[in-house]
Scaffold this active site. Structure first.
Site, PDB file in Angstrom:
ATOM      1  N   HIS A   1      55.153   0.423  71.226  1.00 60.75           N
ATOM      2  CA  HIS A   1      54.461   1.356  72.110  1.00 60.75           C
ATOM      3  C   HIS A   1      53.197   0.697  72.639  1.00 60.75           C
ATOM      4  O   HIS A   1      52.542  -0.049  71.915  1.00 60.75           O
ATOM      5  CB  HIS A   1      54.083   2.634  71.350  1.00 60.75           C
ATOM      6  CG  HIS A   1      53.760   3.767  72.266  1.00 60.75           C
ATOM      7  ND1 HIS A   1      52.511   3.942  72.809  1.00 60.75           N
ATOM      8  CD2 HIS A   1      54.548   4.747  72.762  1.00 60.75           C
ATOM      9  CE1 HIS A   1      52.551   5.004  73.597  1.00 60.75           C
ATOM     10  NE2 HIS A   1      53.763   5.504  73.593  1.00 60.75           N
TER      11      HIS A   1
ATOM     12  N   ASP B   1      61.318   8.065  70.261  1.00 61.12           N
ATOM     13  CA  ASP B   1      62.727   8.024  70.670  1.00 61.12           C
ATOM     14  C   ASP B   1      63.664   7.467  69.603  1.00 61.12           C
ATOM     15  O   ASP B   1      64.881   7.476  69.787  1.00 61.12           O
ATOM     16  CB  ASP B   1      62.871   7.169  71.948  1.00 61.12           C
ATOM     17  CG  ASP B   1      62.147   7.790  73.135  1.00 61.12           C
ATOM     18  OD1 ASP B   1      62.272   9.009  73.309  1.00 61.12           O
ATOM     19  OD2 ASP B   1      61.461   7.067  73.869  1.00 61.12           O
TER      20      ASP B   1
HETATM   21  N1  CMC Z   1      61.790  -4.982  70.292  1.00 60.78           N
HETATM   22  C1  CMC Z   1      61.458  -6.282  70.194  1.00 60.78           C
HETATM   23  N2  CMC Z   1      60.280  -6.808  70.573  1.00 60.78           N
HETATM   24  C2  CMC Z   1      59.383  -5.954  71.102  1.00 60.78           C
HETATM   25  C3  CMC Z   1      59.664  -4.581  71.250  1.00 60.78           C
HETATM   26  C4  CMC Z   1      60.911  -4.100  70.826  1.00 60.78           C
HETATM   27  N3  CMC Z   1      61.218  -2.809  70.936  1.00 60.78           N
HETATM   28  N4  CMC Z   1      58.589  -3.984  71.814  1.00 60.78           N
HETATM   29  C5  CMC Z   1      57.679  -4.949  72.014  1.00 60.78           C
HETATM   30  N5  CMC Z   1      58.162  -6.141  71.583  1.00 60.78           N
HETATM   31  C6  CMC Z   1      57.449  -7.441  71.576  1.00 60.78           C
HETATM   32  C7  CMC Z   1      57.371  -8.022  72.986  1.00 60.78           C
HETATM   33  O1  CMC Z   1      58.502  -8.810  73.238  1.00 60.78           O
HETATM   34  C8  CMC Z   1      56.103  -8.799  72.918  1.00 60.78           C
HETATM   35  O2  CMC Z   1      56.360  -9.967  72.178  1.00 60.78           O
HETATM   36  P1  CMC Z   1      55.717 -11.403  72.648  1.00 60.78           P
HETATM   37  O3  CMC Z   1      54.246 -11.237  72.416  1.00 60.78           O
HETATM   38  O4  CMC Z   1      56.389 -12.407  71.777  1.00 60.78           O
HETATM   39  O5  CMC Z   1      56.058 -11.544  74.096  1.00 60.78           O
HETATM   40  C9  CMC Z   1      55.187  -7.933  72.023  1.00 60.78           C
HETATM   41  O6  CMC Z   1      56.097  -7.190  71.202  1.00 60.78           O
HETATM   42  C10 CMC Z   1      54.295  -6.969  72.788  1.00 60.78           C
HETATM   43  O7  CMC Z   1      55.124  -6.130  73.581  1.00 60.78           O
HETATM   44  P2  CMC Z   1      54.873  -5.759  75.086  1.00 60.78           P
HETATM   45  O8  CMC Z   1      56.190  -5.734  75.785  1.00 60.78           O
HETATM   46  O9  CMC Z   1      53.780  -6.600  75.651  1.00 60.78           O
HETATM   47  O10 CMC Z   1      54.310  -4.277  74.924  1.00 60.78           O
HETATM   48  P3  CMC Z   1      54.145  -3.192  76.057  1.00 60.78           P
HETATM   49  O11 CMC Z   1      53.003  -2.344  75.662  1.00 60.78           O
HETATM   50  O12 CMC Z   1      54.093  -3.823  77.409  1.00 60.78           O
HETATM   51  O13 CMC Z   1      55.540  -2.363  76.006  1.00 60.78           O
HETATM   52  C11 CMC Z   1      57.177  -0.836  75.311  1.00 60.78           C
HETATM   53  C12 CMC Z   1      55.697  -1.179  75.315  1.00 60.78           C
HETATM   54  C13 CMC Z   1      57.335   0.575  74.732  1.00 60.78           C
HETATM   55  C14 CMC Z   1      57.717  -0.841  76.739  1.00 60.78           C
HETATM   56  C15 CMC Z   1      57.943  -1.858  74.439  1.00 60.78           C
HETATM   57  O14 CMC Z   1      57.475  -1.801  73.108  1.00 60.78           O
HETATM   58  C16 CMC Z   1      59.440  -1.653  74.497  1.00 60.78           C
HETATM   59  O15 CMC Z   1      60.110  -2.150  75.399  1.00 60.78           O
HETATM   60  N6  CMC Z   1      60.051  -0.892  73.506  1.00 60.78           N
HETATM   61  C17 CMC Z   1      61.459  -0.570  73.556  1.00 60.78           C
HETATM   62  C18 CMC Z   1      61.725   0.609  74.488  1.00 60.78           C
HETATM   63  C19 CMC Z   1      61.239   1.911  73.905  1.00 60.78           C
HETATM   64  O16 CMC Z   1      61.505   2.245  72.773  1.00 60.78           O
HETATM   65  N7  CMC Z   1      60.539   2.714  74.737  1.00 60.78           N
HETATM   66  C20 CMC Z   1      60.035   4.040  74.355  1.00 60.78           C
HETATM   67  C21 CMC Z   1      58.549   4.074  74.300  1.00 60.78           C
HETATM   68  S1  CMC Z   1      57.873   5.527  73.459  1.00 60.78           S
HETATM   69  C22 CMC Z   1      58.322   6.943  74.304  1.00 60.78           C
HETATM   70  C23 CMC Z   1      58.277   6.880  75.771  1.00 60.78           C
HETATM   71  O17 CMC Z   1      57.335   6.407  76.403  1.00 60.78           O
HETATM   72  O18 CMC Z   1      59.229   7.331  76.362  1.00 60.78           O
END
Ligand code: CMC
Length: 389
Positions: free
Chosen positions: A270, A327
Protein backbone atom coordinates in the site's frame (compact mmCIF):
# COMPACT_ATOMS: atom_id res chain seq x y z
CA UNK A 1 4.98 29.39 -14.19
CA UNK A 2 7.68 29.41 -11.56
CA UNK A 3 9.40 26.46 -9.97
CA UNK A 4 7.87 23.10 -10.90
CA UNK A 5 8.69 19.91 -8.99
CA UNK A 6 8.35 16.46 -10.50
CA UNK A 7 6.43 13.96 -8.35
CA UNK A 8 5.13 10.99 -10.38
CA UNK A 9 2.25 9.29 -8.59
CA UNK A 10 1.97 12.23 -6.14
CA UNK A 11 4.13 10.35 -3.65
CA UNK A 12 5.00 13.54 -1.74
CA UNK A 13 2.36 15.99 -2.88
CA UNK A 14 -0.83 16.76 -0.95
CA UNK A 15 -3.57 17.78 -3.38
CA UNK A 16 -5.96 19.17 -0.77
CA UNK A 17 -6.66 19.73 2.90
CA UNK A 18 -9.31 17.33 4.20
CA UNK A 19 -11.17 16.73 7.47
CA UNK A 20 -12.84 13.48 6.41
CA UNK A 21 -10.45 10.59 7.00
CA UNK A 22 -7.24 10.20 8.97
CA UNK A 23 -4.61 7.55 8.21
CA UNK A 24 -1.37 6.94 10.09
CA UNK A 25 0.33 4.50 7.73
CA UNK A 26 3.22 3.66 10.06
CA UNK A 27 0.96 2.83 12.98
CA UNK A 28 -1.78 1.19 10.87
CA UNK A 29 -4.49 3.61 12.03
CA UNK A 30 -7.64 4.56 10.07
CA UNK A 31 -10.36 6.88 11.36
CA UNK A 32 -13.46 8.36 9.71
CA UNK A 33 -14.16 11.83 11.13
CA UNK A 34 -12.07 10.81 14.17
CA UNK A 35 -13.84 7.49 14.85
CA UNK A 36 -11.58 4.39 14.70
CA UNK A 37 -12.54 2.03 11.88
CA UNK A 38 -12.64 -0.93 14.27
CA UNK A 39 -15.34 0.73 16.41
CA UNK A 40 -17.44 1.71 13.41
CA UNK A 41 -17.15 -1.79 11.89
CA UNK A 42 -18.37 -3.34 15.12
CA UNK A 43 -21.01 -0.89 16.25
CA UNK A 44 -22.27 1.26 13.39
CA UNK A 45 -24.25 0.65 10.20
CA UNK A 46 -23.34 1.54 6.63
CA UNK A 47 -25.96 4.27 6.26
CA UNK A 48 -24.94 5.80 9.59
CA UNK A 49 -21.32 5.83 8.41
CA UNK A 50 -22.40 7.33 5.08
CA UNK A 51 -24.10 10.18 6.93
CA UNK A 52 -21.08 10.60 9.22
CA UNK A 53 -18.71 10.89 6.27
CA UNK A 54 -20.96 13.25 4.30
CA UNK A 55 -22.11 15.50 7.15
CA UNK A 56 -19.17 15.26 9.57
CA UNK A 57 -21.10 14.08 12.65
CA UNK A 58 -23.01 10.94 13.59
CA UNK A 59 -26.70 11.39 12.74
CA UNK A 60 -29.37 11.70 15.43
CA UNK A 61 -31.86 8.79 15.34
CA UNK A 62 -34.34 11.10 13.55
CA UNK A 63 -31.76 12.17 10.96
CA UNK A 64 -30.78 8.56 10.31
CA UNK A 65 -34.41 7.43 9.96
CA UNK A 66 -35.17 10.21 7.50
CA UNK A 67 -31.96 9.56 5.50
CA UNK A 68 -32.85 5.85 5.30
CA UNK A 69 -36.40 6.72 4.20
CA UNK A 70 -35.20 9.15 1.52
CA UNK A 71 -32.87 6.50 0.11
CA UNK A 72 -35.55 3.76 0.12
CA UNK A 73 -37.91 6.05 -1.78
CA UNK A 74 -35.37 6.56 -4.57
CA UNK A 75 -34.10 3.02 -5.25
CA UNK A 76 -36.33 2.57 -8.31
CA UNK A 77 -34.68 3.37 -11.65
CA UNK A 78 -36.37 5.09 -14.54
CA UNK A 79 -37.93 2.35 -16.71
CA UNK A 80 -35.67 3.51 -19.56
CA UNK A 81 -32.78 1.80 -17.76
CA UNK A 82 -34.23 -1.61 -18.75
CA UNK A 83 -33.32 -1.03 -22.38
CA UNK A 84 -30.02 0.49 -21.23
CA UNK A 85 -29.07 -2.80 -19.51
CA UNK A 86 -30.42 -4.83 -22.42
CA UNK A 87 -27.96 -3.00 -24.69
CA UNK A 88 -24.89 -4.46 -22.94
CA UNK A 89 -23.44 -7.83 -23.95
CA UNK A 90 -23.95 -10.48 -21.24
CA UNK A 91 -20.15 -10.65 -20.92
CA UNK A 92 -20.01 -6.98 -19.84
CA UNK A 93 -17.91 -6.42 -16.74
CA UNK A 94 -20.14 -5.05 -13.93
CA UNK A 95 -17.75 -2.11 -13.43
CA UNK A 96 -18.33 -1.02 -17.02
CA UNK A 97 -22.11 -1.11 -16.48
CA UNK A 98 -21.80 0.63 -13.11
CA UNK A 99 -19.68 3.48 -14.44
CA UNK A 100 -21.98 3.95 -17.43
CA UNK A 101 -25.02 3.77 -15.11
CA UNK A 102 -23.67 6.49 -12.79
CA UNK A 103 -23.00 8.66 -15.81
CA UNK A 104 -26.49 7.98 -17.20
CA UNK A 105 -28.04 9.23 -13.95
CA UNK A 106 -26.90 12.71 -15.01
CA UNK A 107 -29.03 12.30 -18.13
CA UNK A 108 -32.10 11.37 -16.06
CA UNK A 109 -31.53 14.20 -13.56
CA UNK A 110 -30.61 17.29 -15.58
CA UNK A 111 -31.97 19.38 -12.69
CA UNK A 112 -29.35 18.03 -10.27
CA UNK A 113 -26.14 19.01 -12.04
CA UNK A 114 -25.30 22.35 -10.40
CA UNK A 115 -22.45 21.76 -7.92
CA UNK A 116 -23.10 25.10 -6.20
CA UNK A 117 -26.76 24.52 -5.34
CA UNK A 118 -26.72 22.73 -1.95
CA UNK A 119 -30.27 21.38 -2.40
CA UNK A 120 -29.32 19.83 -5.77
CA UNK A 121 -26.14 18.36 -4.27
CA UNK A 122 -28.08 16.84 -1.34
CA UNK A 123 -30.59 15.31 -3.75
CA UNK A 124 -27.89 14.03 -6.13
CA UNK A 125 -26.07 12.44 -3.16
CA UNK A 126 -29.18 10.57 -2.03
CA UNK A 127 -30.05 9.59 -5.60
CA UNK A 128 -26.62 8.03 -6.08
CA UNK A 129 -26.70 6.18 -2.76
CA UNK A 130 -30.18 4.88 -3.58
CA UNK A 131 -29.64 3.92 -7.20
CA UNK A 132 -26.08 2.57 -7.44
CA UNK A 133 -26.96 -0.73 -5.68
CA UNK A 134 -29.93 -1.15 -8.05
CA UNK A 135 -27.61 -0.60 -11.03
CA UNK A 136 -25.03 -3.05 -9.61
CA UNK A 137 -27.68 -5.71 -9.01
CA UNK A 138 -29.09 -5.21 -12.53
CA UNK A 139 -25.61 -5.52 -14.03
CA UNK A 140 -25.35 -8.92 -12.33
CA UNK A 141 -28.82 -10.01 -13.46
CA UNK A 142 -28.21 -8.92 -17.06
CA UNK A 143 -24.99 -10.93 -17.20
CA UNK A 144 -26.97 -14.04 -16.19
CA UNK A 145 -29.83 -13.30 -18.55
CA UNK A 146 -32.15 -13.33 -15.54
CA UNK A 147 -35.14 -10.98 -15.14
CA UNK A 148 -34.50 -7.72 -13.31
CA UNK A 149 -36.29 -7.42 -9.97
CA UNK A 150 -37.73 -4.10 -8.88
CA UNK A 151 -36.36 -2.80 -5.58
CA UNK A 152 -38.43 -3.47 -2.46
CA UNK A 153 -38.58 -0.33 -0.34
CA UNK A 154 -39.73 -2.28 2.70
CA UNK A 155 -36.22 -3.76 2.93
CA UNK A 156 -33.04 -2.24 4.39
CA UNK A 157 -30.20 -1.00 2.19
CA UNK A 158 -28.13 -4.19 2.05
CA UNK A 159 -31.11 -6.58 2.16
CA UNK A 160 -32.68 -4.85 -0.81
CA UNK A 161 -29.43 -5.09 -2.77
CA UNK A 162 -29.02 -8.80 -1.95
CA UNK A 163 -32.59 -9.56 -2.98
CA UNK A 164 -32.21 -7.72 -6.30
CA UNK A 165 -28.90 -9.57 -6.88
CA UNK A 166 -29.89 -13.11 -5.94
CA UNK A 167 -33.69 -13.19 -5.90
CA UNK A 168 -35.97 -14.46 -8.66
CA UNK A 169 -39.53 -13.32 -9.43
CA UNK A 170 -40.65 -16.95 -9.18
CA UNK A 171 -39.61 -17.47 -5.57
CA UNK A 172 -39.36 -15.71 -2.26
CA UNK A 173 -35.79 -14.71 -1.44
CA UNK A 174 -35.00 -15.25 2.21
CA UNK A 175 -32.31 -12.81 3.23
CA UNK A 176 -29.97 -14.32 5.81
CA UNK A 177 -29.50 -11.65 8.52
CA UNK A 178 -25.92 -12.84 9.09
CA UNK A 179 -25.07 -12.21 5.44
CA UNK A 180 -26.66 -8.75 5.65
CA UNK A 181 -24.55 -7.94 8.72
CA UNK A 182 -21.33 -9.08 7.07
CA UNK A 183 -21.88 -7.15 3.86
CA UNK A 184 -22.91 -4.03 5.79
CA UNK A 185 -19.68 -4.29 7.78
CA UNK A 186 -17.59 -4.75 4.61
CA UNK A 187 -19.24 -1.65 3.10
CA UNK A 188 -18.27 0.31 6.24
CA UNK A 189 -14.64 -0.80 5.90
CA UNK A 190 -14.56 0.44 2.31
CA UNK A 191 -16.46 3.70 2.85
CA UNK A 192 -13.51 6.10 2.61
CA UNK A 193 -9.74 6.07 2.38
CA UNK A 194 -8.72 9.70 1.90
CA UNK A 195 -6.91 10.65 -1.33
CA UNK A 196 -6.64 7.25 -3.07
CA UNK A 197 -6.68 6.99 -6.86
CA UNK A 198 -10.47 6.89 -7.36
CA UNK A 199 -11.21 9.60 -4.78
CA UNK A 200 -8.55 11.85 -6.29
CA UNK A 201 -10.20 11.19 -9.66
CA UNK A 202 -13.62 12.16 -8.29
CA UNK A 203 -12.15 15.39 -6.89
CA UNK A 204 -10.21 16.17 -10.06
CA UNK A 205 -13.22 15.71 -12.33
CA UNK A 206 -15.37 17.71 -9.90
CA UNK A 207 -12.81 20.51 -9.79
CA UNK A 208 -13.88 21.47 -13.32
CA UNK A 209 -17.39 21.97 -11.81
CA UNK A 210 -18.64 18.78 -13.50
CA UNK A 211 -21.62 17.13 -11.78
CA UNK A 212 -21.43 14.68 -8.89
CA UNK A 213 -22.76 11.95 -11.20
CA UNK A 214 -20.00 12.44 -13.80
CA UNK A 215 -17.34 12.65 -11.09
CA UNK A 216 -18.49 9.39 -9.45
CA UNK A 217 -18.69 7.70 -12.85
CA UNK A 218 -15.02 8.58 -13.44
CA UNK A 219 -14.15 7.37 -9.92
CA UNK A 220 -15.70 3.98 -10.71
CA UNK A 221 -13.43 3.75 -13.76
CA UNK A 222 -10.37 4.47 -11.61
CA UNK A 223 -11.43 1.93 -8.99
CA UNK A 224 -11.71 -0.83 -11.59
CA UNK A 225 -7.92 -1.06 -12.08
CA UNK A 226 -6.17 -4.07 -10.51
CA UNK A 227 -3.73 -1.87 -8.56
CA UNK A 228 -6.72 -0.26 -6.83
CA UNK A 229 -10.18 -1.78 -6.19
CA UNK A 230 -9.75 -4.35 -8.96
CA UNK A 231 -7.23 -6.03 -6.67
CA UNK A 232 -10.05 -7.94 -4.91
CA UNK A 233 -10.88 -9.74 -8.17
CA UNK A 234 -7.17 -10.17 -8.98
CA UNK A 235 -6.50 -11.75 -5.56
CA UNK A 236 -9.14 -14.40 -6.03
CA UNK A 237 -7.95 -15.17 -9.54
CA UNK A 238 -4.38 -15.43 -8.19
CA UNK A 239 -5.47 -17.82 -5.41
CA UNK A 240 -7.38 -19.96 -7.92
CA UNK A 241 -4.35 -20.09 -10.20
CA UNK A 242 -2.03 -21.17 -7.35
CA UNK A 243 -4.60 -23.75 -6.23
CA UNK A 244 -4.99 -25.17 -9.74
CA UNK A 245 -1.19 -25.33 -10.11
CA UNK A 246 -0.93 -27.60 -7.06
CA UNK A 247 -0.94 -25.04 -4.23
CA UNK A 248 2.82 -24.44 -3.98
CA UNK A 249 2.81 -21.18 -2.02
CA UNK A 250 6.60 -20.93 -1.66
CA UNK A 251 7.14 -21.32 -5.40
CA UNK A 252 4.67 -18.52 -6.04
CA UNK A 253 6.30 -16.20 -3.50
CA UNK A 254 9.69 -16.89 -5.14
CA UNK A 255 8.22 -15.93 -8.48
CA UNK A 256 7.01 -12.64 -6.96
CA UNK A 257 10.41 -11.95 -5.36
CA UNK A 258 12.21 -12.57 -8.63
CA UNK A 259 9.67 -10.29 -10.34
CA UNK A 260 9.12 -13.05 -12.91
CA UNK A 261 6.79 -11.79 -15.66
CA UNK A 262 5.97 -8.83 -13.39
CA UNK A 263 4.02 -11.11 -11.03
CA UNK A 264 2.96 -9.36 -7.82
CA UNK A 265 1.41 -10.67 -4.67
CA UNK A 266 -2.00 -9.12 -5.22
CA UNK A 267 -3.69 -7.84 -2.06
CA UNK A 268 -0.30 -6.90 -0.58
CA UNK A 269 1.34 -3.51 -0.29
CA UNK A 270 0.00 0.00 0.00
CA UNK A 271 1.22 3.52 -0.74
CA UNK A 272 0.40 4.76 2.76
CA UNK A 273 0.43 1.72 5.07
CA UNK A 274 3.87 0.51 6.07
CA UNK A 275 2.16 -1.71 8.60
CA UNK A 276 -0.81 -4.09 8.68
CA UNK A 277 -3.82 -2.45 6.98
CA UNK A 278 -6.31 -2.12 9.88
CA UNK A 279 -9.16 -2.99 7.48
CA UNK A 280 -7.42 -6.23 6.49
CA UNK A 281 -7.12 -7.18 10.18
CA UNK A 282 -10.91 -6.82 10.62
CA UNK A 283 -11.65 -8.71 7.39
CA UNK A 284 -9.25 -11.52 8.23
CA UNK A 285 -10.97 -12.09 11.57
CA UNK A 286 -14.38 -11.99 9.89
CA UNK A 287 -13.45 -14.43 7.10
CA UNK A 288 -13.07 -17.49 9.30
CA UNK A 289 -16.29 -16.59 11.15
CA UNK A 290 -18.22 -16.13 7.91
CA UNK A 291 -17.15 -19.46 6.46
CA UNK A 292 -18.03 -21.21 9.73
CA UNK A 293 -21.41 -19.46 9.95
CA UNK A 294 -22.29 -20.29 6.34
CA UNK A 295 -20.86 -23.81 6.65
CA UNK A 296 -18.56 -23.18 3.67
CA UNK A 297 -15.20 -24.87 3.30
CA UNK A 298 -12.87 -23.08 0.91
CA UNK A 299 -9.29 -24.25 0.34
CA UNK A 300 -8.53 -20.74 -0.98
CA UNK A 301 -8.76 -19.35 2.57
CA UNK A 302 -6.06 -21.73 3.80
CA UNK A 303 -3.99 -20.85 0.77
CA UNK A 304 -4.36 -17.13 1.48
CA UNK A 305 -3.32 -17.63 5.10
CA UNK A 306 -0.29 -19.67 4.06
CA UNK A 307 0.67 -16.99 1.54
CA UNK A 308 0.44 -14.32 4.22
CA UNK A 309 2.56 -16.35 6.64
CA UNK A 310 5.27 -17.08 4.08
CA UNK A 311 5.35 -13.49 2.81
CA UNK A 312 5.47 -11.85 6.24
CA UNK A 313 8.47 -14.03 7.17
CA UNK A 314 10.33 -13.21 3.97
CA UNK A 315 13.03 -10.53 3.69
CA UNK A 316 11.65 -9.20 0.40
CA UNK A 317 8.34 -8.26 2.04
CA UNK A 318 9.86 -7.29 5.41
CA UNK A 319 12.37 -4.86 3.88
CA UNK A 320 9.71 -3.23 1.72
CA UNK A 321 7.18 -3.19 4.58
CA UNK A 322 4.57 -4.99 2.49
CA UNK A 323 1.54 -6.26 4.42
CA UNK A 324 -1.89 -7.57 3.42
CA UNK A 325 -4.25 -4.77 2.39
CA UNK A 326 -8.06 -4.66 2.51
CA UNK A 327 -8.39 -6.62 -0.73
CA UNK A 328 -6.46 -9.68 0.42
CA UNK A 329 -9.28 -11.50 2.26
CA UNK A 330 -12.49 -9.83 1.06
CA UNK A 331 -12.74 -11.98 -2.09
CA UNK A 332 -12.92 -15.18 -0.04
CA UNK A 333 -15.93 -13.74 1.81
CA UNK A 334 -17.65 -12.42 -1.35
CA UNK A 335 -17.20 -15.83 -2.96
CA UNK A 336 -18.70 -17.56 0.08
CA UNK A 337 -21.67 -15.18 -0.10
CA UNK A 338 -22.25 -16.30 -3.70
CA UNK A 339 -20.96 -13.30 -5.68
CA UNK A 340 -19.22 -14.08 -8.98
CA UNK A 341 -15.57 -13.02 -9.07
CA UNK A 342 -16.06 -10.26 -11.63
CA UNK A 343 -18.60 -8.49 -9.38
CA UNK A 344 -16.23 -8.07 -6.41
CA UNK A 345 -15.00 -4.63 -7.45
CA UNK A 346 -18.57 -3.38 -7.87
CA UNK A 347 -19.09 -4.26 -4.18
CA UNK A 348 -16.05 -2.13 -3.36
CA UNK A 349 -17.61 0.73 -5.37
CA UNK A 350 -20.90 0.50 -3.45
CA UNK A 351 -18.94 0.70 -0.21
CA UNK A 352 -16.73 3.59 -1.37
CA UNK A 353 -19.61 5.72 -2.66
CA UNK A 354 -20.18 7.74 0.59
CA UNK A 355 -16.47 8.60 0.66
CA UNK A 356 -16.52 9.85 -2.95
CA UNK A 357 -19.60 11.96 -2.17
CA UNK A 358 -18.14 13.35 1.07
CA UNK A 359 -14.81 14.25 -0.55
CA UNK A 360 -16.47 15.80 -3.61
CA UNK A 361 -18.67 17.97 -1.38
CA UNK A 362 -15.69 19.00 0.73
CA UNK A 363 -13.83 19.97 -2.46
CA UNK A 364 -16.77 22.00 -3.83
CA UNK A 365 -17.21 23.87 -0.53
CA UNK A 366 -13.51 24.58 0.00
CA UNK A 367 -12.67 28.16 -1.00
CA UNK A 368 -9.10 27.02 -1.68
CA UNK A 369 -10.24 24.67 -4.48
CA UNK A 370 -8.95 25.44 -7.95
CA UNK A 371 -9.35 23.39 -11.08
CA UNK A 372 -6.98 20.40 -10.86
CA UNK A 373 -4.34 21.03 -13.43
CA UNK A 374 -0.95 19.41 -12.75
CA UNK A 375 2.15 20.82 -14.38
CA UNK A 376 4.69 18.74 -16.33
CA UNK A 377 8.38 18.60 -17.03
CA UNK A 378 8.69 18.72 -20.81
CA UNK A 379 11.15 16.19 -22.25
CA UNK A 380 10.28 16.40 -25.96
CA UNK A 381 12.01 17.92 -28.93
CA UNK A 382 13.15 21.54 -29.00
CA UNK A 383 11.68 23.72 -31.72
CA UNK A 384 11.96 22.28 -35.23
CA UNK A 385 10.40 23.20 -38.53
CA UNK A 386 7.95 21.52 -40.84
CA UNK A 387 9.88 20.37 -43.95
CA UNK A 388 9.38 22.39 -47.11
CA UNK A 389 7.46 20.47 -49.79
N1 CMC B 1 4.01 -7.73 -4.62
C1 CMC B 1 5.33 -7.69 -4.84
N2 CMC B 1 6.10 -6.59 -4.71
C2 CMC B 1 5.47 -5.45 -4.36
C3 CMC B 1 4.08 -5.42 -4.13
C4 CMC B 1 3.34 -6.61 -4.27
N3 CMC B 1 2.03 -6.63 -4.05
N4 CMC B 1 3.73 -4.15 -3.80
C5 CMC B 1 4.86 -3.43 -3.84
N5 CMC B 1 5.91 -4.22 -4.18
C6 CMC B 1 7.33 -3.82 -4.27
C7 CMC B 1 7.58 -3.00 -5.54
O1 CMC B 1 7.91 -3.86 -6.60
C8 CMC B 1 8.71 -2.12 -5.11
O2 CMC B 1 9.87 -2.91 -5.09
P1 CMC B 1 11.29 -2.30 -5.64
O3 CMC B 1 11.65 -1.24 -4.64
O4 CMC B 1 12.21 -3.48 -5.66
O5 CMC B 1 11.00 -1.75 -6.99
C9 CMC B 1 8.39 -1.80 -3.64
O6 CMC B 1 7.60 -2.92 -3.20
C10 CMC B 1 7.60 -0.52 -3.43
O7 CMC B 1 6.39 -0.62 -4.17
P2 CMC B 1 5.79 0.51 -5.08
O8 CMC B 1 5.21 -0.13 -6.29
O9 CMC B 1 6.78 1.61 -5.26
O10 CMC B 1 4.63 1.06 -4.14
P3 CMC B 1 3.43 1.99 -4.55
O11 CMC B 1 3.08 2.78 -3.35
O12 CMC B 1 3.72 2.74 -5.80
O13 CMC B 1 2.24 0.95 -4.93
C11 CMC B 1 0.48 -0.58 -4.68
C12 CMC B 1 1.25 0.57 -4.04
C13 CMC B 1 -0.75 -0.87 -3.80
C14 CMC B 1 0.00 -0.18 -6.07
C15 CMC B 1 1.38 -1.83 -4.76
O14 CMC B 1 1.77 -2.23 -3.46
C16 CMC B 1 0.72 -2.97 -5.50
O15 CMC B 1 0.77 -3.04 -6.72
N6 CMC B 1 0.05 -3.94 -4.76
C17 CMC B 1 -0.70 -5.00 -5.41
C18 CMC B 1 -2.08 -4.52 -5.85
C19 CMC B 1 -3.00 -4.31 -4.68
O16 CMC B 1 -3.14 -5.14 -3.81
N7 CMC B 1 -3.71 -3.16 -4.68
C20 CMC B 1 -4.70 -2.81 -3.65
C21 CMC B 1 -4.26 -1.65 -2.83
S1 CMC B 1 -5.21 -1.42 -1.31
C22 CMC B 1 -6.85 -1.10 -1.69
C23 CMC B 1 -7.10 -0.22 -2.83
O17 CMC B 1 -6.51 0.85 -3.01
O18 CMC B 1 -7.94 -0.58 -3.62
Amino acid sequence: TGYVTLDPGFVNTASCASAVTYIDGDAGILRYRGYPIEELAEKSSFLEVAWLLIHGELPTPEQLASFDEQIRERTLLNEGFRSFFAGFPTSAHPMSVLSAGASALAAYHPDLLDPFDPAQVDEASVQLLAKLPTIAAYAHKSSLGEPLLYPDSSLGYVENFLRMTFGLPTGKYEVDPEVVKILDMLFILHADHEQNCSTSTVRLVGSSNASLFSSVSAGIGALWGPLHGGANQAVLEMLERIHNDGGDVKAFVNKVKNKEDGVKLMGFGHRVYRNYDPRAAVVKKATRKVLDTLGVKDPLLDLAMQLEEVALADDYFVQRKLYPNVDFYTGVIYKALGFPVNSFTALFALGRLPGWIAQWREMINDPATKIGRPRQVYTGSTERHYPAK
